[in-house]
Design an enzyme around this catalytic site. Structure first.
Site, short mmCIF file in Angstrom:
data_model
loop_
_atom_site.label_atom_id
_atom_site.label_comp_id
_atom_site.label_asym_id
_atom_site.label_seq_id
_atom_site.Cartn_x
_atom_site.Cartn_y
_atom_site.Cartn_z
N GLU A 51 11.15 -8.15 8.12
CA GLU A 51 10.84 -6.81 8.66
C GLU A 51 11.44 -5.72 7.76
O GLU A 51 10.77 -4.74 7.43
CB GLU A 51 11.42 -6.65 10.07
N ASN A 66 9.38 -3.07 5.45
CA ASN A 66 9.56 -1.62 5.62
C ASN A 66 9.75 -0.93 4.26
O ASN A 66 9.19 0.14 4.01
CB ASN A 66 10.78 -1.33 6.50
N ARG A 95 -0.22 -1.62 11.89
CA ARG A 95 1.21 -1.89 12.02
C ARG A 95 1.55 -1.87 13.51
O ARG A 95 1.06 -1.01 14.24
CB ARG A 95 2.05 -0.81 11.30
#
Lengths: 148, 115
Positions: free
Chosen positions: A47, A51, A106
């Site tokens: 994650e 990002n 997303r």
């Protein structure tokens, strides 16, 4: 176990996401984590790295993601750095389901997953200069003090 | 990541193998959407039995397919997910909208019985 660390630097390209999470997981293996703990760590790292690639560097393949992981006893601390655009409003970015890229499908669950799967997550960001995500996790496994 | 798609009457079975993340989500999206464009396809069965990794990009990609199928008036079911994948689906709120079955045959039987 004495303190030990690793540093990994990769270009911010999506093909490196898998490599980043697997590498950190391999480093954590010496703490004898359960399969579930290892999956949680891999997902949280994925994650944070995603990002960087998607938000900090706008998916243009430019930029560098730097990962530093430190282990001591049963605890791992992972820092994920980028020198991208930074986060203007960290509290909002951490809200479940918040995303500024819904058109890219997303889910807005990245930070929620990091918070659920790690014991601590802190975010430091300077708009225009970059972001550091620091996460820690205590593993339940028994550490073999003679392990190399 | 590999996606195998199989047609069974008006339902599409997509079997995912490997890792579903931001990098591979596009492959999954394209493989499924290509079939969903066909008028005769209404429902979607996602077999996640051989999925070895998933993160929030997977949640977004599954939700995206769910919305497509819903627009067509169809249904989505999931089968064969690991404990870890199930936790992710739960965090993403997908368990509230998508039924989960233990194996593909029961998922297909369920979707066939209602279509």
């Amino acid at each position: 176990m004495l303190m030990n660390y690793m540093v990994l630097e990769i270009p911010a390209r999506s093909e490196n996401e898998s490599f980043a999470r697997v590498t950190v997981a391999a480093f954590a293996a010496r703490l004898d984590p359960t399969l579930e703990e290892l999956n949680e760590l891999k997902t949280a790292v994925s994650e944070a790295v995603t990002n960087c690639i998607l938000h900090a560097y706008h998916s243009d393949g430019e930029g560098v993601v730097r990962i530093r992981a430190v282990v001591e006893d049963k605890k791992m601390v992972v820092e994920i750095h980028d020198e991208g655009k930074g986060i203007e409003d960290i509290a909002r970015a951490r809200e479940p389901l918040y995303t500024d890229k819904p058109e890219l499908e997303r889910s807005g669950m990245g930070f929620t997953i990091m918070e659920n799967f790690m014991d601590e997550v802190s975010v430091h960001s300077s708009p225009g200069r970059g972001t550091v995500i620091k996460m820690s996790k205590l593993f339940s496994g028994t550490v073999n003090k003679n392990s190399h | 990541m590999r996606v195998q798609v199989v047609r069974k009457k008006n339902s599409l079975i997509a079997r995912l193998k490997g890792e579903l993340d931001h990098h591979t989500a596009a492959l999954f999206r394209e493989a499924v959407d290509r079939e969903l464009k066909k008028e005769s396809v209404q429902n979607l069965v996602l077999n996640l039995q051989n999925l070895t990794f998933m993160d929030s990009s997977g949640i977004g990609a599954i939700l995206g397919r769910y919305n497509r199928v819903k627009e067509k008036g169809g249904r989505v079911v999931i089968c064969g997910c690991s404990k870890h994948v199930k936790k992710l689906l739960q965090l993403g709120g997908l368990l509230k909208i998508i039924p989960v079955y233990s194996d593909e045959s029961s998922a297909v039987a369920e979707i066939m019985s209602k279509s």
